[in-house]
Design a protein around this motif. Structure first.
Motif, PDB file in Angstrom:
ATOM      1  N   ILE A   1      -8.815   1.638  -6.357  1.00 53.56           N
ATOM      2  CA  ILE A   1      -7.546   0.798  -5.724  1.00 53.56           C
ATOM      3  C   ILE A   1      -7.141   1.824  -4.522  1.00 53.56           C
ATOM      4  O   ILE A   1      -6.744   1.603  -3.331  1.00 53.56           O
ATOM      5  CB  ILE A   1      -6.377   0.458  -6.721  1.00 53.56           C
ATOM      6  CG1 ILE A   1      -6.962  -0.602  -7.568  1.00 53.56           C
ATOM      7  CG2 ILE A   1      -5.216  -0.117  -5.625  1.00 53.56           C
ATOM      8  CD1 ILE A   1      -5.666  -0.940  -8.704  1.00 53.56           C
ATOM      9  N   ALA A   2      -6.860   3.021  -5.058  1.00 57.79           N
ATOM     10  CA  ALA A   2      -6.234   4.073  -3.872  1.00 57.79           C
ATOM     11  C   ALA A   2      -7.190   4.253  -2.578  1.00 57.79           C
ATOM     12  O   ALA A   2      -6.901   4.283  -1.548  1.00 57.79           O
ATOM     13  CB  ALA A   2      -6.069   5.358  -4.743  1.00 57.79           C
TER      14      ALA A   2
ATOM     15  N   TYR B   1      -9.334   1.850  -1.635  1.00 59.21           N
ATOM     16  CA  TYR B   1      -9.164   0.594  -0.724  1.00 59.21           C
ATOM     17  C   TYR B   1      -8.010   0.631  -0.025  1.00 59.21           C
ATOM     18  O   TYR B   1      -7.990   0.195   1.240  1.00 59.21           O
ATOM     19  CB  TYR B   1      -9.470  -0.370  -1.473  1.00 59.21           C
ATOM     20  CG  TYR B   1     -10.725  -0.728  -1.890  1.00 59.21           C
ATOM     21  CD1 TYR B   1     -11.877  -0.888  -1.067  1.00 59.21           C
ATOM     22  CD2 TYR B   1     -11.214  -1.106  -3.401  1.00 59.21           C
ATOM     23  CE1 TYR B   1     -12.960  -1.067  -1.380  1.00 59.21           C
ATOM     24  CE2 TYR B   1     -12.580  -1.210  -3.575  1.00 59.21           C
ATOM     25  CZ  TYR B   1     -13.411  -1.275  -2.560  1.00 59.21           C
ATOM     26  OH  TYR B   1     -14.881  -1.606  -3.117  1.00 59.21           O
ATOM     27  N   VAL B   2      -6.936   1.302  -0.598  1.00 59.18           N
ATOM     28  CA  VAL B   2      -5.603   1.268   0.256  1.00 59.18           C
ATOM     29  C   VAL B   2      -5.714   2.255   1.570  1.00 59.18           C
ATOM     30  O   VAL B   2      -5.259   1.794   2.610  1.00 59.18           O
ATOM     31  CB  VAL B   2      -4.493   1.873  -0.729  1.00 59.18           C
ATOM     32  CG1 VAL B   2      -3.241   2.115  -0.009  1.00 59.18           C
ATOM     33  CG2 VAL B   2      -4.228   0.848  -1.622  1.00 59.18           C
TER      34      VAL B   2
ATOM     35  N   ALA C   1      -7.181  -2.988   1.275  1.00 62.49           N
ATOM     36  CA  ALA C   1      -6.344  -3.597   0.516  1.00 62.49           C
ATOM     37  C   ALA C   1      -5.088  -3.850   1.202  1.00 62.49           C
ATOM     38  O   ALA C   1      -4.505  -2.985   1.769  1.00 62.49           O
ATOM     39  CB  ALA C   1      -6.031  -2.807  -0.618  1.00 62.49           C
ATOM     40  N   LYS C   2      -4.389  -4.934   0.648  1.00 60.88           N
ATOM     41  CA  LYS C   2      -3.123  -5.439   1.285  1.00 60.88           C
ATOM     42  C   LYS C   2      -1.858  -5.183   0.524  1.00 60.88           C
ATOM     43  O   LYS C   2      -2.035  -5.392  -0.865  1.00 60.88           O
ATOM     44  CB  LYS C   2      -3.253  -6.907   1.558  1.00 60.88           C
ATOM     45  CG  LYS C   2      -4.021  -7.241   2.799  1.00 60.88           C
ATOM     46  CD  LYS C   2      -4.247  -6.650   3.824  1.00 60.88           C
ATOM     47  CE  LYS C   2      -5.539  -7.078   4.757  1.00 60.88           C
ATOM     48  NZ  LYS C   2      -5.593  -6.328   6.047  1.00 60.88           N
ATOM     49  N   PRO C   3      -0.744  -4.659   0.937  1.00 61.83           N
ATOM     50  CA  PRO C   3       0.330  -4.456  -0.145  1.00 61.83           C
ATOM     51  C   PRO C   3       0.976  -5.715  -0.663  1.00 61.83           C
ATOM     52  O   PRO C   3       0.674  -6.776  -0.127  1.00 61.83           O
ATOM     53  CB  PRO C   3       1.533  -3.879   0.804  1.00 61.83           C
ATOM     54  CG  PRO C   3       1.034  -4.297   2.440  1.00 61.83           C
ATOM     55  CD  PRO C   3      -0.440  -4.539   2.187  1.00 61.83           C
TER      56      PRO C   3
ATOM     57  N   SER D   1       1.348   1.195  -7.880  1.00 67.14           N
ATOM     58  CA  SER D   1       1.420   1.694  -6.684  1.00 67.14           C
ATOM     59  C   SER D   1       0.854   2.819  -6.045  1.00 67.14           C
ATOM     60  O   SER D   1       0.235   3.258  -6.789  1.00 67.14           O
ATOM     61  CB  SER D   1       3.085   2.259  -6.472  1.00 67.14           C
ATOM     62  OG  SER D   1       3.961   0.961  -7.168  1.00 67.14           O
ATOM     63  N   VAL D   2       0.470   2.749  -4.709  1.00 68.72           N
ATOM     64  CA  VAL D   2       0.079   3.731  -4.182  1.00 68.72           C
ATOM     65  C   VAL D   2       0.821   4.427  -2.978  1.00 68.72           C
ATOM     66  O   VAL D   2       1.109   3.706  -2.077  1.00 68.72           O
ATOM     67  CB  VAL D   2      -1.657   3.317  -3.514  1.00 68.72           C
ATOM     68  CG1 VAL D   2      -2.014   4.726  -2.842  1.00 68.72           C
ATOM     69  CG2 VAL D   2      -2.386   2.679  -4.603  1.00 68.72           C
TER      70      VAL D   2
ATOM     71  N   ARG E   1       4.242   2.486  -2.336  1.00 68.31           N
ATOM     72  CA  ARG E   1       4.150   0.942  -2.119  1.00 68.31           C
ATOM     73  C   ARG E   1       3.163   0.297  -3.033  1.00 68.31           C
ATOM     74  O   ARG E   1       2.078   0.629  -3.662  1.00 68.31           O
ATOM     75  CB  ARG E   1       3.597   0.884  -0.718  1.00 68.31           C
ATOM     76  CG  ARG E   1       3.864  -0.523   0.034  1.00 68.31           C
ATOM     77  CD  ARG E   1       3.539  -0.627   1.187  1.00 68.31           C
ATOM     78  NE  ARG E   1       3.883  -1.807   1.893  1.00 68.31           N
ATOM     79  CZ  ARG E   1       3.942  -2.133   3.128  1.00 68.31           C
ATOM     80  NH1 ARG E   1       3.404  -1.482   4.158  1.00 68.31           N
ATOM     81  NH2 ARG E   1       4.229  -3.467   3.564  1.00 68.31           N
TER      82      ARG E   1
ATOM     83  N   TYR F   1       0.807  -2.304  -4.667  1.00 65.81           N
ATOM     84  CA  TYR F   1      -0.512  -2.883  -4.351  1.00 65.81           C
ATOM     85  C   TYR F   1      -1.201  -3.657  -5.273  1.00 65.81           C
ATOM     86  O   TYR F   1      -1.931  -4.562  -5.149  1.00 65.81           O
ATOM     87  CB  TYR F   1      -1.665  -1.783  -3.818  1.00 65.81           C
ATOM     88  CG  TYR F   1      -1.093  -1.178  -2.348  1.00 65.81           C
ATOM     89  CD1 TYR F   1      -1.877  -1.833  -1.433  1.00 65.81           C
ATOM     90  CD2 TYR F   1      -0.491  -0.263  -2.247  1.00 65.81           C
ATOM     91  CE1 TYR F   1      -1.584  -1.523  -0.036  1.00 65.81           C
ATOM     92  CE2 TYR F   1      -0.171   0.111  -0.768  1.00 65.81           C
ATOM     93  CZ  TYR F   1      -0.742  -0.223   0.110  1.00 65.81           C
ATOM     94  OH  TYR F   1      -0.590   0.089   1.469  1.00 65.81           O
TER      95      TYR F   1
ATOM     96  N   VAL G   1      -5.460  -6.994  -6.902  1.00 61.60           N
ATOM     97  CA  VAL G   1      -5.366  -6.426  -5.508  1.00 61.60           C
ATOM     98  C   VAL G   1      -5.798  -7.474  -4.437  1.00 61.60           C
ATOM     99  O   VAL G   1      -6.820  -8.062  -4.545  1.00 61.60           O
ATOM    100  CB  VAL G   1      -6.122  -5.087  -5.512  1.00 61.60           C
ATOM    101  CG1 VAL G   1      -6.149  -4.426  -4.428  1.00 61.60           C
ATOM    102  CG2 VAL G   1      -5.895  -4.182  -6.637  1.00 61.60           C
TER     103      VAL G   1
END
Length: 436
Positions: A97-98, A100-101, A106-108, A130-131, A134, A136, A323
């Motif tokens: 996930i981190a 793609y953030v 990735a969108k919040p 969260s990342v 924020r 996610y 996500v």
């Protein structure tokens, strides 16, 4: 009152015009298609698709599910690179996930979806999703990985009880061996169960703060706490006849095989260290009833060392987070739905699934064992996310990942100097994290 409030919030989340809009023929997302990708296949996929159908019936949206299995990240990366990602992906690794953030894919979680998460999830599980502070991810499915399953008849025959400390685990294991049964099955052919061994012992020994620092690679893997954790693991793994088939046999044992080795027609060992999801595999075998002949106890403490307290007070958790990869209104509505107790209830009632939704009525769980395993994720004083899933995937999260491979090598030769193993782990982590 809390569930009534949750129901009212759900009406607002799905229908901007109110609940009457959802119930009317002109539903808000009629004619729109939304795609969800996930790792679930087989029975899990069938259960999840019931959740997606319920969302479609409420909103008019058509939901398409794309299963990626163990290659979900590979599939998702290709879709993102091609500019055609799914609207939502159910991702089981926080480190992925981190990534793609960081890439901006990735969108919040915002708007009604964010309000749903804030309403239904504890601050701890919001933090896990969260990342960089924020939100996610919405943790739709959770896992309790601080579990040791055991066969009640083997314990009764040996005259032992579930151990409370790691020293007692060794003593219990020796008594089981003396009674004529191997103490433990270890699925070493699958690298990820070995990481769960490390994480549970490390959390007990080093405590939550060092666990967090190690997960972020702010603490080197050559730290004395890592070396001591490996020493504890090696001492148990190398004890004569503790492991079914010894180290060589463990390295040939898959996770599915390990469950049969304890709860199958010809059981060879008495215990298996793995998460709540073992219950599903036990049920498939149909020979031992979960909660009766098949029971569990919490990972033993290290005599209270590291501030972990008693067994069950420090828990390693995992899970699959929803996500978003698009910011369409229908995507936001689907994310809000995944955060609702109604969606969780559809999955939970069939068994083999834990939710950390605060507003899910525990009575929905099909048995007391699953209910208790889920409750621990919400009430344990210390809960930490699976360390290997937090790490970059090249180190902790996939076939051939360095942590998996190096722990398999350690299992093959558990008498290896733990400091040497720690140095190898640190070298691999430095590359994966991009550390100097």
């Amino acid at each position: 009152m809390r569930r009534a409030a949750a129901a009212a919030l759900w009406c607002v989340l799905l229908a901007p015009a109110g609940c009457t809009a959802v119930a009317s023929p002109d539903r808000p997302y009629a004619g729109q298609t939304v795609e969800v990708a996930g790792s679930w296949t087989g029975e899990e996929q069938a259960k999840f698709q019931r959740v997606l159908r319920a969302f479609g019936q409420r909103t008019g949206a058509r939901v398409r599910y794309t299963p990626g299995g163990s290659d979900l990240d590979v599939m998702l990366s290709a879709q993102v690179a091609a500019g055609s990602p799914p609207d939502v992906a159910m991702i089981p690794q926080a480190g992925v996930i981190a990534r793609y953030v960081a890439s901006g894919a990735a969108k919040p979680v915002t708007g009604t979806a964010e309000r749903a998460v804030r309403a239904h999830f504890s601050p701890q599980w919001q933090q896990f999703g969260s990342v960089g502070g924020r939100l996610y991810g919405v943790y739709f499915k959770a896992a309790n990985k601080s579990v040791i399953w055991y066969r009640a008849d083997a314990f009764a025959a040996a005259g032992v009880r579930p151990p409370v400390t790691l020293d007692e685990l060794s003593a219990t294991s020796q008594t089981l061996v003396d009674s004529g049964v191997a103490a433990m099955t270890v699925p070493g052919a699958d690298g990820w169960p070995l990481t769960d061994w490390f994480e549970n012992i490390y959390l007990q020994l080093a405590g939550a703060q060092r666990y967090d620092r190690l997960a972020a690679h702010e603490l080197r893997w050559t730290d004395p706490t890592v070396v001591e954790t490996l020493r504890v693991m090696g001492r148990y793994w190398s004890s004569p006849r503790f492991l079914l088939g010894g180290a060589a046999g463990a390295l040939q044992t898959t996770f599915t095989r390990s469950v049969a080795d304890v709860f199958g027609r010809r059981p060879g060992s008495a215990m298996l260290c793995e998460g709540d999801f073992v219950a599903t595999e036990i049920a498939k075998l149909g020979l031992y009833r979960v909660g009766d002949g098949a029971r569990y106890f919490a990972w033993p403490s290290l005599n209270g060392a590291g501030g972990a307290g008693g067994p069950g007070s420090a828990v390693v958790a995992g899970g699959d987070a929803a996500v978003a990869f698009t910011d369409r209104p229908v995507t936001t509505a689907l994310m809000a739905y995944f955060a609702s107790p109604e969606a969780a209830a559809i999955m939970v009632r069939d068994g083999g699934f834990l939710s950390v939704n605060l507003d899910l009525d525990p009575v929905v769980y099909p048995d007391a064992t699953t209910r208790a395993l889920a409750g621990t994720l919400l009430t344990a004083p210390t809960v930490r996310f699976d360390l290997s899933d937090l790490a970059p995937s090249s180190f902790g999260g996939g076939n051939g990942a360095s942590m998996w491979r190096l722990l398999q090598e350690f299992l093959a030769a558990p008498d290896t100097d733990p400091a040497v193993v720690a140095a190898r782990l640190e070298a691999a982590a430095a590359v994966a994290y991009g550390s100097p």
